[in-house]
Design an enzyme around this catalytic site. Structure first.
Site, PDB file in Angstrom:
ATOM      1  CG  MET A  17      34.606  46.821  36.651  1.00 48.35           C
ATOM      2  SD  MET A  17      34.621  45.404  35.558  1.00 48.35           S
ATOM      3  CE  MET A  17      35.043  44.087  36.711  1.00 48.35           C
TER       4      MET A  17
ATOM      5  CG  ASP B 218      40.507  40.313  41.997  1.00 41.44           C
ATOM      6  OD1 ASP B 218      39.770  39.349  41.762  1.00 41.44           O
ATOM      7  OD2 ASP B 218      40.153  41.510  41.892  1.00 41.44           O
TER       8      ASP B 218
ATOM      9  CG  HIS C 284      36.951  41.814  45.724  1.00 42.21           C
ATOM     10  ND1 HIS C 284      38.117  42.468  46.061  1.00 42.21           N
ATOM     11  CD2 HIS C 284      36.861  41.872  44.369  1.00 42.21           C
ATOM     12  CE1 HIS C 284      38.720  42.902  44.964  1.00 42.21           C
ATOM     13  NE2 HIS C 284      37.968  42.555  43.916  1.00 42.21           N
TER      14      HIS C 284
ATOM     15  CG  MET D 235      39.186  47.405  38.226  1.00 45.10           C
ATOM     16  SD  MET D 235      38.500  45.779  37.925  1.00 45.10           S
ATOM     17  CE  MET D 235      37.363  45.677  39.302  1.00 45.10           C
TER      18      MET D 235
ATOM     19  CG  MET E 186      44.626  43.336  39.092  1.00 47.13           C
ATOM     20  SD  MET E 186      43.146  42.827  39.996  1.00 47.13           S
ATOM     21  CE  MET E 186      42.199  41.992  38.711  1.00 47.13           C
TER      22      MET E 186
ATOM     23  CB  SER F  94      34.680  38.562  43.359  1.00 47.35           C
ATOM     24  OG  SER F  94      34.210  39.525  42.443  1.00 47.35           O
TER      25      SER F  94
ATOM     26  CG  ASP G 153      35.443  43.220  41.168  1.00 48.25           C
ATOM     27  OD1 ASP G 153      36.578  43.601  41.486  1.00 48.25           O
ATOM     28  OD2 ASP G 153      35.079  42.029  41.203  1.00 48.25           O
TER      29      ASP G 153
ATOM     30  CG  HIS H 293      39.304  45.798  42.500  1.00 49.86           C
ATOM     31  ND1 HIS H 293      39.429  44.616  41.792  1.00 49.86           N
ATOM     32  CD2 HIS H 293      40.230  46.638  41.971  1.00 49.86           C
ATOM     33  CE1 HIS H 293      40.389  44.746  40.882  1.00 49.86           C
ATOM     34  NE2 HIS H 293      40.880  45.968  40.968  1.00 49.86           N
TER      35      HIS H 293
HETATM   36  C1  DX5 Z   1      38.183  41.092  37.652  1.00 52.10           C
HETATM   37  C2  DX5 Z   1      37.719  41.356  39.046  1.00 52.10           C
HETATM   38  C3  DX5 Z   1      37.640  40.188  39.941  1.00 52.10           C
HETATM   39  C4  DX5 Z   1      36.746  39.069  39.508  1.00 52.10           C
HETATM   40  C5  DX5 Z   1      37.451  37.820  39.911  1.00 52.10           C
HETATM   41  O1  DX5 Z   1      38.469  42.294  37.045  1.00 52.10           O
HETATM   42  O2  DX5 Z   1      38.570  42.298  39.683  1.00 52.10           O
HETATM   43  O3  DX5 Z   1      37.371  40.549  41.285  1.00 52.10           O
HETATM   44  O4  DX5 Z   1      35.475  39.088  40.072  1.00 52.10           O
HETATM   45  O5  DX5 Z   1      36.684  36.786  39.489  1.00 52.10           O
HETATM   46  P1  DX5 Z   1      37.190  35.322  39.160  1.00 52.10           P
HETATM   47  O6  DX5 Z   1      37.515  34.676  40.468  1.00 52.10           O
HETATM   48  O7  DX5 Z   1      35.991  34.764  38.505  1.00 52.10           O
HETATM   49  O8  DX5 Z   1      38.372  35.416  38.253  1.00 52.10           O
HETATM   50 ZN    ZN Z   2      38.371  42.621  41.848  1.00 47.24          ZN
END
Ligand code: DX5
Ligand code: ZN
Length: 218
Positions: free
Chosen positions: A40, A178, A36, A71, A140, A11, A38, A69
């Site tokens: 948000m 994740d 990956h 969010m 998740m 990530s 993220d 991903h």
């Molecule tokens: C959290 C993200 C993850 C995050 C995971 O909302 O979707 O992808 O980066 O990170 P770790 O491995 O640090 O929990």
């Molecule tokens: Zn993620």
């Protein structure tokens, strides 16, 4: 039974945001299966991260598979932008839209893989009916929003149930996890039926990224 092939997606949320291109290149050299990313929006989750332009910058510096991903609320409205900037798979949250089917269909129409994500507290009963229309289920293992949180072991049962449902439906859909993934929690998820592991905090604390990625594959 043959051991499933495990894919590892670091990530980039845990990387240095001032050096995203270099980080992407580093992940490629370290043997990641993809990156990956993220996204948000500060509404669906209480945090803000990257947008399509950052994905474009990462795309320019690597040939790796880009796993987006989302969010964010209204994911349908942003699919085209992320596809245009280089996404290979777009995963959005079941809880973020009323148009789950339409959004999955639209991602496929754009020629990309489609994933559907579920928060830890969302009941497993919501999962089975979407298995046939997506390439990946993201279960998740923390509440989405931040890296570095502790793994939630209650999700293991949901992974087992999802794996059974996938087998019953004879689907090629894969299970991604994740949040809080390290060699120990990753192994538990793989035993339950996951084959795609996302890891941020654990991997970025390893001296040797290549070894860190390899340690998640066993
Ligand atoms: C959290 C993200 C993850 C995050 C995971 O909302 O979707 O992808 O980066 O990170 P770790 O491995 O640090 O929990
Ligand atoms: Zn993620």
């Amino acid at each position: 039974m043959q051991k499933p092939k495990i894919q590892v997606f670091p990530s980039i949320l845990s990387a240095d945001f001032g050096r995203l291109s270099e980080e992407a290149h580093r992940l490629e050299l370290a043997g990641a299966d993809g990156i990956h990313i993220d996204i948000m929006d500060g509404h669906f989750v209480p945090n803000l991260t990257l947008g399509p332009k950052a994905v474009a910058a990462i795309r320019k510096s690597t040939h790796l598979f880009l796993d987006i991903h989302l969010m964010i609320y209204n994911p349908f409205d942003y699919v085209e932008a992320f596809v245009r900037e280089g996404a290979d798979r777009i995963t959005f949250h079941f809880e973020a839209t009323e148009d789950v089917e339409d959004t999955l269909e639209f991602i496929h129409k754009c020629g990309k893989q489609a994933g559907l994500a579920f928060r830890p507290e969302t009941s497993f009963s919501m999962v089975p009916k979407f298995i046939s229309s997506c390439d990946l289920l993201l279960l998740m293992t923390v509440n989405p929003g931040f890296g570095g949180q502790a793994f939630m072991p209650d999700v293991l049962e949901k992974i087992r149930l999802a794996q059974e449902a996938i087998r019953r439906q004879k689907s090629g859909c894969v299970i991604q996890v994740d949040g809080g993934i390290n060699p120990d929690t990753g192994k538990q998820c793989v035993e339950a039926g996951a084959t795609v592991l996302v890891s941020g905090n654990y991997l970025y604390h390893q001296k040797d990224l290549k070894q860190g990625i390899a340690s998640l594959r066993v």
